[in-house]
Scaffold this motif. Structure first.
Motif, mmCIF file in Angstrom:
data_model
loop_
_atom_site.group_PDB
_atom_site.id
_atom_site.type_symbol
_atom_site.label_atom_id
_atom_site.label_comp_id
_atom_site.label_asym_id
_atom_site.label_seq_id
_atom_site.Cartn_x
_atom_site.Cartn_y
_atom_site.Cartn_z
ATOM 1 N N ARG A 161 0.819 -1.213 0.000
ATOM 2 C CA ARG A 161 0.000 0.000 0.000
ATOM 3 C C ARG A 161 0.852 1.260 0.000
ATOM 4 N N VAL A 162 2.135 1.136 0.314
ATOM 5 C CA VAL A 162 2.970 2.330 0.447
ATOM 6 C C VAL A 162 3.779 2.576 -0.816
ATOM 7 N N GLN B 72 2.032 7.620 4.297
ATOM 8 C CA GLN B 72 1.341 6.327 4.216
ATOM 9 C C GLN B 72 1.739 5.415 5.369
ATOM 10 N N ASN C 141 -0.915 3.853 7.943
ATOM 11 C CA ASN C 141 -1.129 2.406 7.980
ATOM 12 C C ASN C 141 -0.508 1.703 9.177
ATOM 13 N N GLU D 248 -0.318 13.406 0.173
ATOM 14 C CA GLU D 248 -0.873 12.127 0.624
ATOM 15 C C GLU D 248 -1.880 12.338 1.744
ATOM 16 N N HIS E 262 -5.716 11.145 1.607
ATOM 17 C CA HIS E 262 -6.247 10.256 2.641
ATOM 18 C C HIS E 262 -7.487 10.867 3.300
#
Length: 316
Positions: free
Chosen positions: A197-198, A249, A253, A306, A310
């Motif tokens: 995901r990163v 990220q 996460n 980011e 988000h």
């Protein structure tokens, strides 16, 4: 010896070990739109001193739109140790590509290198020997940044100066960059794969997971790979933004540490001077200092970008 650790990673980090043939080593090379880079890496990998029947090189194309797939197929047709792999998920990124490589691999030792890295001919042999003669579980390889004779500009020199302090990363941050990393398969099966995901920083998160599980992390200065320097201003800028995105990220996460003042302020000039070595000309120090400040600005841009994505679900 392993220490106590938290619960097993999430399902996206699982390991598929079906249909594997036995190999000593699997080298995983993710690539995206870099035909010359992957050509150089595959050429160096096919010249290894190790038995070609006991290692494989898995080139994972990450959705390239140029000649990259053709280069990989050419080498795969010529050399049986080269394995062609295509991205398994809709996620397009280097960590997703590495996870695909893991699922296709068969080696008891997994090695990760980037598509523009040149691997000396004794590398696989030395990695096998290192794991067989030490208690190492996770091995960071030395990375030498090289500058082509035709591109000896300040951008390339700046990139080489900040480069890859792998030993520092391992000692202070519990990870090695994935442009030169070797690890036992059993450890990946235990702690899980990369977080795909990163955008950036997945190697750091993975390494910290390995360290938290109690495995032994080592540095191998005698095993040196060659990585070309970035030579253009645009490459420096895009890397800075990518690093910032990855930082945000990881915080989203994994609850990584919040943004600190030192992350956005220009570097301390005296400390930066000492880090670069006082032997460098003053003009070079000034240029490097400006570039470092620009990099921090780009990282901040990536963090903000980011964060907005988000929070509001905007597209990148």
């Amino acid at each position: 010896m392993k220490g106590a650790r938290a619960c097993k990673p999430m399902s996206y980090l699982g390991t598929d070990t079906t249909n594997r043939k036995e190999m000593d080593v699997s080298v995983i090379v993710p690539v995206y739109n870099d035909p010359s880079g992957i050509e150089g890496t595959l050429r160096s990998m096919t010249a290894q001193s190790y038995n070609p029947n006991k290692y494989e090189v898995i080139a994972v194309d990450n959705g390239s739109s140029d000649e990259t797939p053709a280069v990989i197929k050419h080498y795969a047709n010529e050399y049986p140790e080269i394995v062609v792999a295509e991205q398994e998920t809709e996620v397009q990124g280097s960590y997703a590509a590495r996870n695909t490589g893991i699922s296709k691999s068969s080696g008891e030792i997994i090695v990760f290198v980037d598509a523009d890295v040149i691997v000396p001919e004794e590398t696989v042999e030395m990695i096998v020997e290192k794991f067989s003669t030490t208690h190492c579980d996770y091995l960071g390889l030395d990375i030498a940044v090289t500058i082509p004779e035709t591109e000896q500009g300040l951008i390339a020199r700046y990139n080489k100066a900040r480069a890859f302090p792998v030993e520092f990363y391992l000692t202070h941050h519990d990870f090695a960059p994935t442009c030169g990393l070797a690890i036992k398969r059993s450890i990946i099966e235990d702690v899980g794969r990369f977080d795909q995901r990163v955008t950036s920083g997945g190697d750091s998160e993975f390494g910290k997971r390995v360290a938290k599980a109690g495995y032994t992390q080592c540095f191998a200065p005698e095993i040196e790979l060659s990585h070309p320097a970035r030579t253009t201003f645009s490459e420096i800028l895009s890397k800075g933004v990518r690093l910032g995105e990855g930082r945000a990220q990881l915080r989203q996460n994994h609850g990584e540490s919040s943004l600190k003042l030192k992350d956005i302020l220009p570097p301390h000039p005296v400390k930066y001077w000492k880090r670069l070595s006082k032997k460098k000309p003053i003009i070079m120090f000034v240029v490097f200092y400006i570039l470092e400040t620009i990099m921090k600005t780009c990282k901040l841009k990536g963090i903000i970008k980011e964060g907005v994505k988000h929070r509001f679900g905007s597209s990148r």
